[in-house]
Design an enzyme around this catalytic site. Sequence first.
Site, mmCIF file in Angstrom:
data_model
loop_
_atom_site.group_PDB
_atom_site.id
_atom_site.type_symbol
_atom_site.label_atom_id
_atom_site.label_comp_id
_atom_site.label_asym_id
_atom_site.label_seq_id
_atom_site.Cartn_x
_atom_site.Cartn_y
_atom_site.Cartn_z
ATOM 1 N N SER A 88 24.235 4.718 18.462
ATOM 2 C CA SER A 88 25.130 4.746 17.300
ATOM 3 C C SER A 88 26.574 5.038 17.696
ATOM 4 O O SER A 88 26.849 5.605 18.758
ATOM 5 C CB SER A 88 24.668 5.814 16.304
ATOM 6 O OG SER A 88 23.335 5.591 15.940
HETATM 7 N N1 SAM Z 1 19.551 7.855 17.748
HETATM 8 C C1 SAM Z 1 19.714 6.791 18.701
HETATM 9 C C2 SAM Z 1 20.683 7.109 19.768
HETATM 10 O O1 SAM Z 1 21.362 8.147 19.694
HETATM 11 O O2 SAM Z 1 20.774 6.312 20.703
HETATM 12 C C3 SAM Z 1 20.100 5.477 18.052
HETATM 13 C C4 SAM Z 1 19.033 4.934 17.283
HETATM 14 S S1 SAM Z 1 19.002 3.223 17.016
HETATM 15 C C5 SAM Z 1 20.326 3.018 15.909
HETATM 16 C C6 SAM Z 1 17.526 3.238 16.019
HETATM 17 C C7 SAM Z 1 16.282 3.561 16.810
HETATM 18 O O3 SAM Z 1 15.225 3.747 15.868
HETATM 19 C C8 SAM Z 1 15.837 2.432 17.732
HETATM 20 O O4 SAM Z 1 15.664 2.910 19.022
HETATM 21 C C9 SAM Z 1 14.539 1.963 17.120
HETATM 22 O O5 SAM Z 1 13.614 1.468 18.060
HETATM 23 C C10 SAM Z 1 14.053 3.229 16.437
HETATM 24 N N2 SAM Z 1 13.065 3.025 15.366
HETATM 25 C C11 SAM Z 1 13.013 2.022 14.457
HETATM 26 N N3 SAM Z 1 11.975 2.205 13.619
HETATM 27 C C12 SAM Z 1 11.368 3.366 14.002
HETATM 28 C C13 SAM Z 1 10.242 4.081 13.537
HETATM 29 N N4 SAM Z 1 9.518 3.659 12.490
HETATM 30 N N5 SAM Z 1 9.900 5.226 14.164
HETATM 31 C C14 SAM Z 1 10.621 5.683 15.241
HETATM 32 N N6 SAM Z 1 11.696 5.029 15.729
HETATM 33 C C15 SAM Z 1 12.073 3.894 15.118
#
Ligand code: SAM
Length: 238
Positions: A88
């Site tokens: 992000s």
């Molecule tokens: N917080 C992260 C960082 O600091 O790098 C950025 C997150 S990225 C915008 C969103 C993340 O959520 C992705 O890695 C994605 O694979 C994960 N994601 C999507 N759906 C999810 C779920 N149901 N449970 C856990 N993780 C999930």
Amino acid sequence: MKRLTYIVLFFAVTGFADESDYTAAREAMVEDVRYYAQLAHDPDAVGLSDAVMTAMGSVERHELVPASQRRYSYENRPLPIGYGQTISQPYIVALMTELIAPDADDIVLEVGTGSGYQAAVLAELVDHVYSIEIISALADRARVDLERLGYENISGKLGDGYYGWEEHAPFDAIVVTAAASHVPPPLIEQLKPGGRMVIPVGGRFLTQTLLLLEKSDTGEIVTRQFGAVRFVPLTGEH
Ligand code: SAM
């Protein structure tokens, strides 16, 4: 401000020679984030506390992005981390962290570990962070990177964060870093009375609204909106 922009541009063009370059770029990023926060003129604009800004200045974002993205790691924007996912934007990480009003005793759940950056920022401020990631390659990489950086107060697991992490609930705060169509009921259940949850809610392909949910001591939920954001979708079976 102009000088800081020049510093960032200089590094973006020339690349980074050593660790001190990253330190200077990180300091410039913190100033950019502070400036960005001041640009939000609406009355509900969230000021960023010194504690959150110190955490932002401490976490080595360049250690958590793929090698190809390192030279951009202190730009105030999201970056690709592989598997169609992103780390992000620093300002959004700071804002979401501020909104949960982190306390040193807090136990926090993060949904969407991704690169581990948001988890690391939280870990600078709270007692323990539990973070769930649905893509195994990202969960593995974040675990290795966060261990290498010495974060002992982050526990990760592979799974669907929609359902939370029952064994460690209830949580003082929950940070959801992927866009949900609705607030997952299991996460509301796993929030402590007096707890806060920040989550982007809305459609998968447009912008979403950043919501702050606060659970009262009697279990009622009060929801406030904090503007438009754009996140990758929360995936899974639900
Ligand atoms: N917080 C992260 C960082 O600091 O790098 C950025 C997150 S990225 C915008 C969103 C993340 O959520 C992705 O890695 C994605 O694979 C994960 N994601 C999507 N759906 C999810 C779920 N149901 N449970 C856990 N993780 C999930």
